[in-house]
Design a protein around this motif. Structure first.
Motif, PDB file in Angstrom:
ATOM      1  N   VAL A  54     -10.149  -7.948  -0.366  1.00 28.84           N
ATOM      2  CA  VAL A  54      -8.814  -6.955   0.174  1.00 28.84           C
ATOM      3  C   VAL A  54      -8.530  -5.887  -1.233  1.00 28.84           C
ATOM      4  O   VAL A  54      -8.551  -4.911  -1.190  1.00 28.84           O
ATOM      5  CB  VAL A  54      -7.420  -7.739   0.621  1.00 28.84           C
ATOM      6  CG1 VAL A  54      -6.660  -6.613   0.667  1.00 28.84           C
ATOM      7  CG2 VAL A  54      -7.943  -8.378   1.769  1.00 28.84           C
ATOM      8  N   GLN A  55      -8.563  -6.863  -2.504  1.00 30.80           N
ATOM      9  CA  GLN A  55      -8.328  -5.857  -3.598  1.00 30.80           C
ATOM     10  C   GLN A  55      -9.450  -4.870  -3.843  1.00 30.80           C
ATOM     11  O   GLN A  55      -9.098  -3.594  -4.234  1.00 30.80           O
ATOM     12  CB  GLN A  55      -8.490  -6.727  -4.870  1.00 30.80           C
ATOM     13  CG  GLN A  55      -7.807  -6.228  -6.312  1.00 30.80           C
ATOM     14  CD  GLN A  55      -6.351  -5.817  -6.273  1.00 30.80           C
ATOM     15  OE1 GLN A  55      -5.518  -6.698  -6.500  1.00 30.80           O
ATOM     16  NE2 GLN A  55      -5.978  -4.556  -5.914  1.00 30.80           N
ATOM     17  N   LYS A 111      -4.721 -16.075   0.467  1.00 31.56           N
ATOM     18  CA  LYS A 111      -5.474 -15.874  -0.811  1.00 31.56           C
ATOM     19  C   LYS A 111      -6.949 -15.952  -0.679  1.00 31.56           C
ATOM     20  O   LYS A 111      -7.495 -15.369  -1.562  1.00 31.56           O
ATOM     21  CB  LYS A 111      -5.164 -17.353  -1.277  1.00 31.56           C
ATOM     22  CG  LYS A 111      -5.501 -17.558  -2.603  1.00 31.56           C
ATOM     23  CD  LYS A 111      -4.816 -18.897  -2.997  1.00 31.56           C
ATOM     24  CE  LYS A 111      -5.398 -19.336  -4.486  1.00 31.56           C
ATOM     25  NZ  LYS A 111      -5.055 -20.751  -4.680  1.00 31.56           N
ATOM     26  N   LYS A 112      -7.668 -16.542   0.175  1.00 34.49           N
ATOM     27  CA  LYS A 112      -8.940 -16.543   0.372  1.00 34.49           C
ATOM     28  C   LYS A 112      -9.772 -15.203   0.387  1.00 34.49           C
ATOM     29  O   LYS A 112     -10.726 -15.186  -0.097  1.00 34.49           O
ATOM     30  CB  LYS A 112      -9.469 -17.534   1.245  1.00 34.49           C
ATOM     31  CG  LYS A 112      -9.216 -16.747   2.850  1.00 34.49           C
ATOM     32  CD  LYS A 112      -9.789 -17.618   3.933  1.00 34.49           C
ATOM     33  CE  LYS A 112      -9.595 -17.071   5.268  1.00 34.49           C
ATOM     34  NZ  LYS A 112      -9.750 -15.629   5.626  1.00 34.49           N
ATOM     35  N   ASP A 113      -9.086 -14.322   0.878  1.00 35.64           N
ATOM     36  CA  ASP A 113      -9.432 -12.949   0.855  1.00 35.64           C
ATOM     37  C   ASP A 113      -9.065 -11.974  -0.173  1.00 35.64           C
ATOM     38  O   ASP A 113      -9.212 -10.677   0.075  1.00 35.64           O
ATOM     39  CB  ASP A 113      -9.183 -12.291   2.308  1.00 35.64           C
ATOM     40  CG  ASP A 113      -9.849 -13.159   3.329  1.00 35.64           C
ATOM     41  OD1 ASP A 113     -11.196 -13.560   3.298  1.00 35.64           O
ATOM     42  OD2 ASP A 113      -9.347 -13.358   4.679  1.00 35.64           O
ATOM     43  N   LEU A 132       0.654  -1.156  -0.129  1.00 33.35           N
ATOM     44  CA  LEU A 132      -0.074  -0.022  -0.149  1.00 33.35           C
ATOM     45  C   LEU A 132       0.774   1.330   0.143  1.00 33.35           C
ATOM     46  O   LEU A 132       1.323   1.659   1.078  1.00 33.35           O
ATOM     47  CB  LEU A 132      -0.983   0.153   1.298  1.00 33.35           C
ATOM     48  CG  LEU A 132      -1.911   1.102   1.223  1.00 33.35           C
ATOM     49  CD1 LEU A 132      -3.095   0.664  -0.002  1.00 33.35           C
ATOM     50  CD2 LEU A 132      -2.701   1.017   2.582  1.00 33.35           C
ATOM     51  N   ILE A 133       1.055   1.786  -1.228  1.00 33.33           N
ATOM     52  CA  ILE A 133       2.122   2.767  -1.435  1.00 33.33           C
ATOM     53  C   ILE A 133       1.251   4.145  -1.141  1.00 33.33           C
ATOM     54  O   ILE A 133       0.349   4.414  -2.196  1.00 33.33           O
ATOM     55  CB  ILE A 133       2.781   2.920  -2.777  1.00 33.33           C
ATOM     56  CG1 ILE A 133       3.284   1.561  -3.133  1.00 33.33           C
ATOM     57  CG2 ILE A 133       3.625   3.990  -2.928  1.00 33.33           C
ATOM     58  CD1 ILE A 133       4.502   1.078  -2.458  1.00 33.33           C
ATOM     59  N   PHE A 156      -8.862  -1.808  -1.332  1.00 34.35           N
ATOM     60  CA  PHE A 156      -7.756  -1.227  -2.031  1.00 34.35           C
ATOM     61  C   PHE A 156      -7.315  -1.305  -3.337  1.00 34.35           C
ATOM     62  O   PHE A 156      -6.536  -2.080  -3.852  1.00 34.35           O
ATOM     63  CB  PHE A 156      -6.435  -1.508  -1.029  1.00 34.35           C
ATOM     64  CG  PHE A 156      -6.686  -1.246   0.409  1.00 34.35           C
ATOM     65  CD1 PHE A 156      -6.403  -0.220   1.202  1.00 34.35           C
ATOM     66  CD2 PHE A 156      -7.394  -2.638   1.171  1.00 34.35           C
ATOM     67  CE1 PHE A 156      -6.743   0.026   2.533  1.00 34.35           C
ATOM     68  CE2 PHE A 156      -7.407  -2.121   2.778  1.00 34.35           C
ATOM     69  CZ  PHE A 156      -7.213  -0.949   3.160  1.00 34.35           C
ATOM     70  N   PRO A 157      -8.037  -0.952  -4.403  1.00 36.68           N
ATOM     71  CA  PRO A 157      -8.145  -1.021  -5.771  1.00 36.68           C
ATOM     72  C   PRO A 157      -6.761  -0.905  -6.519  1.00 36.68           C
ATOM     73  O   PRO A 157      -6.478  -1.442  -7.336  1.00 36.68           O
ATOM     74  CB  PRO A 157      -9.084  -0.121  -6.465  1.00 36.68           C
ATOM     75  CG  PRO A 157      -9.772   0.555  -5.334  1.00 36.68           C
ATOM     76  CD  PRO A 157      -9.177   0.318  -3.951  1.00 36.68           C
ATOM     77  N   ASP A 158      -6.132   0.152  -5.864  1.00 44.49           N
ATOM     78  CA  ASP A 158      -4.752   0.696  -6.530  1.00 44.49           C
ATOM     79  C   ASP A 158      -3.674  -0.387  -6.077  1.00 44.49           C
ATOM     80  O   ASP A 158      -2.468  -0.145  -6.492  1.00 44.49           O
ATOM     81  CB  ASP A 158      -4.312   1.964  -6.455  1.00 44.49           C
ATOM     82  CG  ASP A 158      -5.385   2.679  -7.068  1.00 44.49           C
ATOM     83  OD1 ASP A 158      -6.011   2.262  -8.111  1.00 44.49           O
ATOM     84  OD2 ASP A 158      -5.703   3.773  -6.478  1.00 44.49           O
TER      85      ASP A 158
END
Ligand code: PMV
Length: 330
Positions: free
Chosen positions: A316-317, A310-312, A197-198, A320-322
């Motif tokens: 999560v994406q 991985k399941k989440d 997360l930049i 935090f789309p970028d």
């Protein structure tokens, strides 16, 4: 003891340059139980052991070539650096250790595919790639343990960037640091995901090197930090062995928060957080309260690294789309 004495102990006698151009890659690593504070600042010997995860194809590729010039050329991400640049100074000081008496100059080109000096361990992968390349250039035939000691002389966390996967750097006891090196841990966790997360790619205003020294010398909480990190190290190994993700995430997050809390008690106080950092933390805590297995860690910069399974991935994406998501074991 000086860095040069350690180098002389490790390098084979009469080693000489065998090739004109070499190149090597090393992944960066993110500490899950952090290294914060040195008992020997010359040799980068830590007060505490630490554990990290390497980030696979996020790291540094370093090319070294012999040049017929009066001075070294240091190139970072395709830009030649002036000799007063802090990265260039560190690299030149480091390669001076290996020039012996020969009047040779190098062009050292480093390409790092993560933001430099924003707490994403760019010096870790930079120095690890550099020692790997020097090992080949000079035909030292050193093993990874020995290279880990050399990389540590450049930057402490670089000692852990010689391997993929979970790595432990043991603090060691000896004054010359010959027992202060990293090694690979057997555990693998293919489902583990790390989100980068930049929040800012600006250079930090105090280096981790100076910040940790200021903490050791001025924080009255430093002994509490050491007590905590030693406990965390034991517990995170237990979490890794059992693949207990919530315990793993809880320890990593609380270790990072404790490191930053300790920094706030130095004189003057050190704070690497930006308002965006705090907002992201609060979002993660809210999501966790709502049932998502999501944790973070933070190094010497405002960015966060999110830890989840991985399941989440999809959820999560979406939150935090970028954010770039890495799978260190895949
Ligand atoms: O190796 P240095 O001097 O860049 O220090 C690294 C410090 C942290 O990244 C905050 C912690 C760690 O263990 O990597």
């Amino acid at each position: 003891m000086k860095k040069q004495d350690v180098v002389n102990k490790l390098l084979p006698k009469n080693s000489s340059i065998q090739k004109k151009i070499v190149s090597a890659y090393a992944p960066t690593n993110i500490a899950l139980c952090k290294y914060w504070g040195k008992r020997n600042t010359e040799l980068n010997l830590p007060f505490n052991s630490s554990i990290s995860i390497s980030l696979g194809n996020k790291g540094a590729t370093t090319k070294i070539s012999l040049i017929d010039e009066k001075e070294d050329q240091i190139v970072l991400n395709e830009k030649e650096l002036v000799k007063t640049n802090s990265f260039a100074k560190k690299i030149i000081e480091f390669i001076d250790l290996f020039r012996a008496d020969q009047k040779i100059n190098f062009c050292i080109e480093t390409n790092i595919n993560i933001p430099v000096a924003a707490g994403l361990a760019s010096s870790a992968c930079g120095f690890a790639a550099l020692v790997k390349a020097l090992n080949e250039l000079m035909n030292w035939n050193l093993d990874k343990q020995e290279l880990s000691i050399l990389a540590r002389l450049g930057s402490g966390s670089a000692s852990r960037s010689l391997w993929d996967g979970f790595v432990e750097w043991q603090r060691g006891e000896q004054a010359d640091g010959m027992d202060s090196y990293a090694f690979l841990l057997a555990e693998q966790w293919p489902e583990l995901r790390i989100g980068l997360l930049i929040l800012s790619d600006q250079e930090k205003n105090i280096s981790s090197r100076d910040a940790m020294q200021q903490t050791v010398t001025t924080s009255s909480f430093y002994s509490c930090w050491l007590e905590k990190v030693n406990k965390d190290l034991k517990e995170i190994k237990h979490a890794l062995a059992k693949h207990d993700f919530n315990l793993f995430g809880e320890i990593a997050e609380s270790n990072a928060l404790a490191m930053h809390a300790t920094m706030q008690t130095t004189l003057p106080a050190i704070n690497y957080c930006m308002p965006e950092t705090m907002a992201a933390m609060q979002k993660i805590w809210r999501l966790r309260q709502a049932g998502l297995d999501l944790y973070f860690t933070q190094d010497a910069g405002p960015n966060l690294k999110l830890l989840f399974l991985k399941k989440d991935n999809a959820i999560v994406q979406k939150q935090f789309p970028d954010m770039e998501i890495l799978a260190p074991f895949v």
